[in-house]
Structure formats: structure tokens, C-alpha cells
Write a protein that holds these residues in place. Sequence first.
Motif, PDB file in Angstrom:
ATOM      1  N   MET A 146     -16.586-111.958   8.353  1.00  0.00           N
ATOM      2  CA  MET A 146     -15.373-112.352   7.645  1.00  0.00           C
ATOM      3  C   MET A 146     -14.213-111.516   8.186  1.00  0.00           C
ATOM      4  O   MET A 146     -14.333-110.304   8.327  1.00  0.00           O
ATOM      5  CB  MET A 146     -15.566-112.115   6.144  1.00  0.00           C
ATOM      6  N   THR A 147     -13.097-112.168   8.469  1.00  0.00           N
ATOM      7  CA  THR A 147     -11.925-111.460   8.994  1.00  0.00           C
ATOM      8  C   THR A 147     -11.303-110.579   7.918  1.00  0.00           C
ATOM      9  O   THR A 147     -11.553-110.750   6.722  1.00  0.00           O
ATOM     10  CB  THR A 147     -10.856-112.452   9.495  1.00  0.00           C
ATOM     11  N   ALA A 148     -10.475-109.661   8.356  1.00  0.00           N
ATOM     12  CA  ALA A 148      -9.800-108.760   7.423  1.00  0.00           C
ATOM     13  C   ALA A 148      -8.938-109.547   6.441  1.00  0.00           C
ATOM     14  O   ALA A 148      -8.973-109.290   5.234  1.00  0.00           O
ATOM     15  CB  ALA A 148      -8.957-107.747   8.192  1.00  0.00           C
ATOM     16  N   ILE A 149      -8.186-110.514   6.943  1.00  0.00           N
ATOM     17  CA  ILE A 149      -7.304-111.271   6.047  1.00  0.00           C
ATOM     18  C   ILE A 149      -8.128-112.105   5.074  1.00  0.00           C
ATOM     19  O   ILE A 149      -7.755-112.250   3.907  1.00  0.00           O
ATOM     20  CB  ILE A 149      -6.272-112.110   6.839  1.00  0.00           C
ATOM     21  N   ALA A 150      -9.274-112.619   5.506  1.00  0.00           N
ATOM     22  CA  ALA A 150     -10.146-113.381   4.607  1.00  0.00           C
ATOM     23  C   ALA A 150     -10.682-112.483   3.501  1.00  0.00           C
ATOM     24  O   ALA A 150     -10.785-112.908   2.341  1.00  0.00           O
ATOM     25  CB  ALA A 150     -11.282-114.025   5.382  1.00  0.00           C
TER      26      ALA A 150
ATOM     27  N   ARG B  57       0.967-107.201   0.180  1.00  0.00           N
ATOM     28  CA  ARG B  57       1.905-107.380   1.289  1.00  0.00           C
ATOM     29  C   ARG B  57       1.304-106.638   2.478  1.00  0.00           C
ATOM     30  O   ARG B  57       1.081-105.434   2.405  1.00  0.00           O
ATOM     31  CB  ARG B  57       3.285-106.850   0.946  1.00  0.00           C
ATOM     32  N   VAL B  58       1.020-107.379   3.527  1.00  0.00           N
ATOM     33  CA  VAL B  58       0.297-106.850   4.677  1.00  0.00           C
ATOM     34  C   VAL B  58       1.204-106.856   5.899  1.00  0.00           C
ATOM     35  O   VAL B  58       1.803-107.884   6.226  1.00  0.00           O
ATOM     36  CB  VAL B  58      -0.959-107.722   4.959  1.00  0.00           C
ATOM     37  N   LEU B  59       1.304-105.723   6.546  1.00  0.00           N
ATOM     38  CA  LEU B  59       2.019-105.622   7.820  1.00  0.00           C
ATOM     39  C   LEU B  59       0.969-105.557   8.918  1.00  0.00           C
ATOM     40  O   LEU B  59       0.064-104.721   8.861  1.00  0.00           O
ATOM     41  CB  LEU B  59       2.897-104.375   7.855  1.00  0.00           C
ATOM     42  N   ALA B  60       1.068-106.449   9.894  1.00  0.00           N
ATOM     43  CA  ALA B  60       0.093-106.522  10.976  1.00  0.00           C
ATOM     44  C   ALA B  60       0.796-106.562  12.320  1.00  0.00           C
ATOM     45  O   ALA B  60       1.946-107.001  12.421  1.00  0.00           O
ATOM     46  CB  ALA B  60      -0.795-107.753  10.803  1.00  0.00           C
ATOM     47  N   GLN B  61       0.062-106.139  13.347  1.00  0.00           N
ATOM     48  CA  GLN B  61       0.619-106.112  14.703  1.00  0.00           C
ATOM     49  C   GLN B  61      -0.459-106.537  15.689  1.00  0.00           C
ATOM     50  O   GLN B  61      -1.644-106.245  15.503  1.00  0.00           O
ATOM     51  CB  GLN B  61       1.084-104.700  15.027  1.00  0.00           C
ATOM     52  N   TRP B  62      -0.056-107.251  16.709  1.00  0.00           N
ATOM     53  CA  TRP B  62      -0.926-107.634  17.824  1.00  0.00           C
ATOM     54  C   TRP B  62      -0.043-107.846  19.039  1.00  0.00           C
ATOM     55  O   TRP B  62       1.105-108.234  18.911  1.00  0.00           O
ATOM     56  CB  TRP B  62      -1.748-108.885  17.495  1.00  0.00           C
ATOM     57  N   ASP B  63      -0.583-107.527  20.206  1.00  0.00           N
ATOM     58  CA  ASP B  63       0.180-107.626  21.448  1.00  0.00           C
ATOM     59  C   ASP B  63       1.574-107.051  21.213  1.00  0.00           C
ATOM     60  O   ASP B  63       1.698-105.906  20.816  1.00  0.00           O
ATOM     61  CB  ASP B  63       0.216-109.071  21.951  1.00  0.00           C
TER      62      ASP B  63
END
Length: 97
Positions: free
Chosen positions: A1-5, A20-26
Amino acid sequence: MTAIARLEQYTLKCPDEVLRVLAQWDDETDEVLVFKGFSSSLMRPTAADPDVPVLPDNAQIQQIDRLMSPYLPDQPRYIQQGLTWETMQPLLEQVGV
């Protein structure tokens, strides 16, 4: 299961909370609200199909804020701020996700 799931499952078990989730990729960042099992981006379009992930698989969660529902952008009512994915783990385990 993904983190957001997992966070979506958490909000199903804690319906009085908004995450409230702050996420980053690339080179991208996003701010996502998670409430009652659903995620919605505050920075980009969110697919109408709830099976389409709001964050890519390689997204890293930078910060999670727990807020009281309903979410009022002008008057947020924080329960906890600045949680990391690691510090969120005990809360997820506490509710069984």
C-alpha cells in the motif's frame, strides 16, 4: 500500500481529521489534502477517478500536518504540525493501517 493510500485509510478511521501533506519528487512539489479517504492536490488538477494516484510512486513525503475538520484555509485548526513520515507511523499503527 502506498503512503498516500495509508493516509487515506487513516482519515477513514479518524474522520474528524484532515491531513495536509507536502510531497516532493524529481523537481516537483505538491500540497495534498487527505480527508475521509480521499486525496486532493492543492497545486495541480486532481483526477476525478479516485483510483488514479494523486502523487507519483517516487514522491517523498516531506511533512504532514494534522488539522481538525472541517478544513478552513483561512483559519486552520492544527492538532500537530511538521510530522515526518516516520513520526506519523505510530499514529497509523494505532488505528491499524
